[in-house]
Design a protein around this motif. Structure first.
Motif, PDB file in Angstrom:
ATOM      1  N   ASN A   2       0.823  -1.199   0.000  1.00  0.00           N
ATOM      2  CA  ASN A   2       0.000   0.000   0.000  1.00  0.00           C
ATOM      3  C   ASN A   2       0.864   1.259   0.000  1.00  0.00           C
ATOM      4  O   ASN A   2       0.513   2.256  -0.635  1.00  0.00           O
ATOM      5  N   TRP A   3       1.973   1.248   0.732  1.00  0.00           N
ATOM      6  CA  TRP A   3       2.849   2.412   0.793  1.00  0.00           C
ATOM      7  C   TRP A   3       3.461   2.709  -0.573  1.00  0.00           C
ATOM      8  O   TRP A   3       3.629   3.863  -0.953  1.00  0.00           O
ATOM      9  N   ILE A   4       3.761   1.696  -1.317  1.00  0.00           N
ATOM     10  CA  ILE A   4       4.333   1.890  -2.654  1.00  0.00           C
ATOM     11  C   ILE A   4       3.298   2.534  -3.568  1.00  0.00           C
ATOM     12  O   ILE A   4       3.609   3.459  -4.316  1.00  0.00           O
ATOM     13  N   MET A   5       2.063   2.095  -3.510  1.00  0.00           N
ATOM     14  CA  MET A   5       0.997   2.663  -4.332  1.00  0.00           C
ATOM     15  C   MET A   5       0.756   4.136  -3.957  1.00  0.00           C
ATOM     16  O   MET A   5       0.544   4.969  -4.822  1.00  0.00           O
ATOM     17  N   ALA A   7       2.975   6.196  -2.624  1.00  0.00           N
ATOM     18  CA  ALA A   7       4.144   6.956  -3.087  1.00  0.00           C
ATOM     19  C   ALA A   7       4.063   7.211  -4.583  1.00  0.00           C
ATOM     20  O   ALA A   7       4.342   8.314  -5.058  1.00  0.00           O
ATOM     21  N   ILE A   8       3.666   6.199  -5.341  1.00  0.00           N
ATOM     22  CA  ILE A   8       3.533   6.372  -6.795  1.00  0.00           C
ATOM     23  C   ILE A   8       2.430   7.392  -7.105  1.00  0.00           C
ATOM     24  O   ILE A   8       2.582   8.266  -7.952  1.00  0.00           O
ATOM     25  N   GLY A   9       1.333   7.305  -6.407  1.00  0.00           N
ATOM     26  CA  GLY A   9       0.221   8.245  -6.605  1.00  0.00           C
ATOM     27  C   GLY A   9       0.623   9.680  -6.305  1.00  0.00           C
ATOM     28  O   GLY A   9       0.315  10.607  -7.055  1.00  0.00           O
ATOM     29  N   THR A  11       3.649  10.891  -6.333  1.00  0.00           N
ATOM     30  CA  THR A  11       4.633  11.297  -7.335  1.00  0.00           C
ATOM     31  C   THR A  11       3.932  11.755  -8.609  1.00  0.00           C
ATOM     32  O   THR A  11       4.253  12.804  -9.170  1.00  0.00           O
ATOM     33  N   LEU A  12       2.959  10.979  -9.048  1.00  0.00           N
ATOM     34  CA  LEU A  12       2.212  11.356 -10.252  1.00  0.00           C
ATOM     35  C   LEU A  12       1.430  12.661 -10.038  1.00  0.00           C
ATOM     36  O   LEU A  12       1.361  13.505 -10.936  1.00  0.00           O
TER      37      LEU A  12
END
Length: 153
Positions: A2-5, A7-9, A11-12
């Motif tokens: 969940n933390w990776i998702m 972070a990606i969100g 960033t975008l």
């Protein structure tokens, strides 16, 4: 995971925000500048009217905030209007009215017996030194010299 998702969100989202600020349409800024110019001119004209009609410049303790309150505007707007449409800042602006008034008193005849200090006080200056400095800066001569020259003519 969940933390990776997240972070990606984020960033975008950050990239989208940077892109938007760089490439957004500039027309809104131009319209706002035109509106600001009209608003500044209007505030300046109201300021001049108030100062002339009410002789606000005679108040020794006059502050920008007092003028802004009387005009129902914020200080920043009044300051910007004065800076844009006059030959200086608030103090110089107010002193220009005081100097013009003092010229009338210095040569009017009715105030010939007044000392320079009394004229300064009558015009809203808090002290003689401020009056002398502002008067000399505006006219190129001291109040005493101005009075002598005008009386000689």
């Amino acid at each position: 995971m969940n933390w990776i998702m997240i972070a990606i969100g984020l960033t975008l989202l950050g990239i989208a925000l940077i892109w938007y600020t760089k490439y957004r349409p500039k027309t809104a800024v131009v319209d706002r500048d035109e509106l600001d110019e009209e608003q500044l001119r209007e505030v300046y004209n109201k300021t001049i009217t108030l100062i002339n009609e009410e002789k606000y410049f005679l108040n020794k303790s006059l502050k920008l905030s007092d003028l802004a309150n009387e005009l129902s505007c914020n200080e920043r707007l009044v300051s910007r209007a004065i800076n844009k449409h006059s030959s200086g800042n608030f103090n110089k602006f107010i002193n220009s009215f005081r100097i013009e008034y003092s010229k009338d008193l210095l040569i009017g005849g009715k105030f010939d017996h007044y000392t320079i200090e009394a004229i300064a006080d009558e015009c809203g200056f808090s002290n003689k030194v401020s009056f002398y400095n502002a008067f000399k800066s505006d006219t190129g001569m001291s109040p005493t010299e101005f009075r002598a020259v005008k009386q000689a003519n």
